[in-house]
Design an enzyme around this catalytic site. Structure first.
Site, PDB file in Angstrom:
ATOM      1  N   ARG A  55       0.821  -1.205   0.000  1.00 16.70           N
ATOM      2  CA  ARG A  55       0.000   0.000   0.000  1.00 16.70           C
ATOM      3  C   ARG A  55       0.863   1.266   0.000  1.00 16.70           C
ATOM      4  NH1 ARG A  55      -2.320   2.407   4.005  1.00 16.70           N
ATOM      5  NH2 ARG A  55      -1.007   1.132   5.340  1.00 16.70           N
ATOM      6  N   THR A  56       1.812   1.317   0.916  1.00 14.18           N
ATOM      7  CA  THR A  56       2.675   2.501   1.015  1.00 14.18           C
ATOM      8  C   THR A  56       3.517   2.655  -0.250  1.00 14.18           C
ATOM      9  OG1 THR A  56       2.780   2.207   3.396  1.00 14.18           O
ATOM     10  CG2 THR A  56       4.440   3.630   2.422  1.00 14.18           C
ATOM     11  N   LYS A  84      18.370  -7.704  10.924  1.00 12.25           N
ATOM     12  CA  LYS A  84      19.587  -7.385  11.674  1.00 12.25           C
ATOM     13  C   LYS A  84      20.091  -5.982  11.367  1.00 12.25           C
ATOM     14  CE  LYS A  84      21.305 -12.090  11.649  1.00 12.25           C
ATOM     15  NZ  LYS A  84      21.933 -12.807  10.533  1.00 12.25           N
ATOM     16  N   ARG A 105      11.492   1.783   3.738  1.00 13.58           N
ATOM     17  CA  ARG A 105      10.673   1.042   4.685  1.00 13.58           C
ATOM     18  C   ARG A 105      11.578  -0.027   5.267  1.00 13.58           C
ATOM     19  NH1 ARG A 105       5.022   1.034   6.081  1.00 13.58           N
ATOM     20  NH2 ARG A 105       4.542  -0.981   6.985  1.00 13.58           N
ATOM     21  N   HIS A 133       5.865   6.826  10.992  1.00 12.86           N
ATOM     22  CA  HIS A 133       5.381   6.660   9.626  1.00 12.86           C
ATOM     23  C   HIS A 133       4.846   8.039   9.219  1.00 12.86           C
ATOM     24  CE1 HIS A 133       3.978   4.962   6.054  1.00 12.86           C
ATOM     25  NE2 HIS A 133       3.099   4.074   6.492  1.00 12.86           N
TER      26      HIS A 133
END
Ligand SMILES: [Zn+2]
Lengths: 311, 144
Positions: A55-56, A84, A105, A133
């Site tokens: 979606r983003t 990590k 992201r 966000h």
């Protein structure tokens, strides 16, 4: 206008004046898309999605394509190395030679800020774990200002899991910066806002009350903001099943709200909002998703070009 | 009362909370210093009953921020020709970098040797906020 920040890692990086500027530019882009449809031709947006968020990513890609730019990136990096944090800066250093602006992201908190320390081109935080966000917050604010005319003197009801999910926290804090807003925070007692946030809101002088009863708490609300209640947050299935139904927004719940109440949700929803609500004009969450593209356009444009004077 | 030699030139780390003297001795690697070093434990203190004291001859360069986090009760006397030329009390520094690691396992700096966040003392003075994840690492959990 040139923003004070080169990157956008945190929703509080932007001043109220800068937010206002972005809202106006997004509004203009929505009204007059042709004027901007070629304004970022020759520019590339890098999409570094170390964890998937379709979606983003699509919202950012749509924004860049609507500005005439191009996109380049990945959305399926090796999950274990991303967890990590390995390879983040190498990838960023390589990618900043390939693009003019990048959105990241990443599952780790603070990853965008770290990336911005290495990157020559502007970095936009597309979600860093449970931390920030900021473009979701921008989307929320832009939707409210578009649908309600302003971000001041409103009654906001937030419902759902208010303890976890910091995107709600940052929208709440962002709204508390505006004058005259009142907040009703509706959640099961196990999922109330965390202490640090309560303290911060108090310090900002925000007027808020907490409630466990959705129906009685929304009667004054101008905006009802719903968030997911996730099963994993409960100790046992029984508690979850008992609680979740009390916080589902359906037509019966809406009948307790104002005629012009705006219902928002960051999407994707699980079952917090019944499908029957979708046809109610108060259901604003799909319009919210669409407006998210315009505010991202305004942001990308401003970070690259410093505003519409250079369009 | 026990008489302890005073020093000519150097530093006296005074008013150390009893028990922390040995810690400071080992954390500052004083066993590797060739100059005379005095570690005094459970000395009488007019302020707090008991205190530890560390005296180091011909030595001035102390990591004050580090000592501030380790024990904020400390005062430091700088001695020259047997006279106190400067007196400093350490306190919790407002910002620190490089001394403390973030204790939040979800933080990008966690498990990363090369990434060191800047920490800001939070207003409740019960810990430090990480510049990356904004989580507070409480003073109790900061082990130096
Ligand atoms: Zn951290």
């Amino acid at each position: 206008m040139k923003l004070n920040c080169k990157h956008l890692c945190h929703s509080l990086d932007l001043s109220l004046e800068e937010l206002d500027y972005l809202f106006n530019l997004a509004k203009e882009m929505k009204k007059n898309p042709a004027k901007y449809s070629n304004s970022l031709a020759g520019h590339i947006l890098g999409t570094l999605f170390f964890e998937p968020s379709t979606r983003t990513r699509l919202s950012f890609e749509s924004a860049m394509l609507r500005l005439g730019g191009q996109v380049l990136g990945f959305s399926d990096s090796d999950q274990s190395s991303a967890k990590k944090g390995e390879g983040l800066w190498d990838t960023v250093r390589v990618m900043d030679g390939y693009c003019d602006i990048m959105v990241i992201r990443h599952p780790k908190e603070g990853s965008s800020l770290l990336a911005s320390e290495y990157s020559q081109v502007p970095v936009i935080n597309g979600g860093d774990g449970g931390h920030q966000h900021p473009t979701q917050t921008l989307t929320d604010l832009f939707t409210i200002v578009t649908e309600k005319g302003s971000l001041e003197n409103k009654n906001f009801a937030f419902v759902g899991d208010l303890k976890h999910g910091r995107t709600v926290h940052s929208t709440l804090l962002a709204l508390a910066r505006y004058k005259g807003n009142k907040f009703t925070l509706i959640s099961p007692s196990e999922l109330k806002i965390p202490a640090y946030l309560r303290e911060q809101l108090t310090k900002m002088g925000a007027e808020f009350e907490e409630s466990t009863d959705l129906k009685s708490a929304i009667s004054d609300a101008d905006v009802l903001y719903s968030t997911r209640i996730q099963k994993e947050r409960f100790f046992n299935e029984e508690d979850y099943l008992k609680l979740k139904d009390n916080y589902i927004i359906n037509n019966c719940v809406l009948s307790h709200g104002k005629k012009d109440m705006l219902v928002l949700h960051p999407l994707p929803r699980v079952n917090e909002i019944s499908i029957e609500v979708d046809s109610d004009p108060r259901a604003g969450f799909f319009r919210q998703a669409k407006l998210g593209v315009y505010i991202r356009m305004a942001l990308i444009h401003t970070l690259i070009k410093g505003g519409h004077t250079n369009a | 009362m026990l008489k302890v030699a005073s020093i000519k030139n150097g530093v006296v780390i005074d008013h150390i909370t009893p028990g922390n003297g040995l810690k400071i001795f080992s954390k500052l690697n004083l066993k590797d210093i060739d100059e005379p070093v005095i570690l005094l434990r459970n000395a009488d203190s007019s302020k707090a009953g008991k205190k530890d004291v560390v005296k180091i001859e011909n030595f001035y360069d102390l990591p004050l921020e580090y000592l501030g986090i380790l024990d904020s009760n400390i005062t430091i006397n700088y001695i020259k020709d047997e006279k106190i030329i400067d007196k400093k009390s350490v306190s919790l520094p407002l910002k620190i970098k490089g001394i403390v690691k973030c204790k939040n396992p979800r933080c990008i700096s966690f498990e990363q040797k090369d990434v060191s966040p800047e920490f800001t003392l939070n207003n409740r003075e019960d810990g430090y906020i990480c510049s990356y994840c904004e989580e507070t690492t409480s003073l109790k959990r900061i082990k130096l």
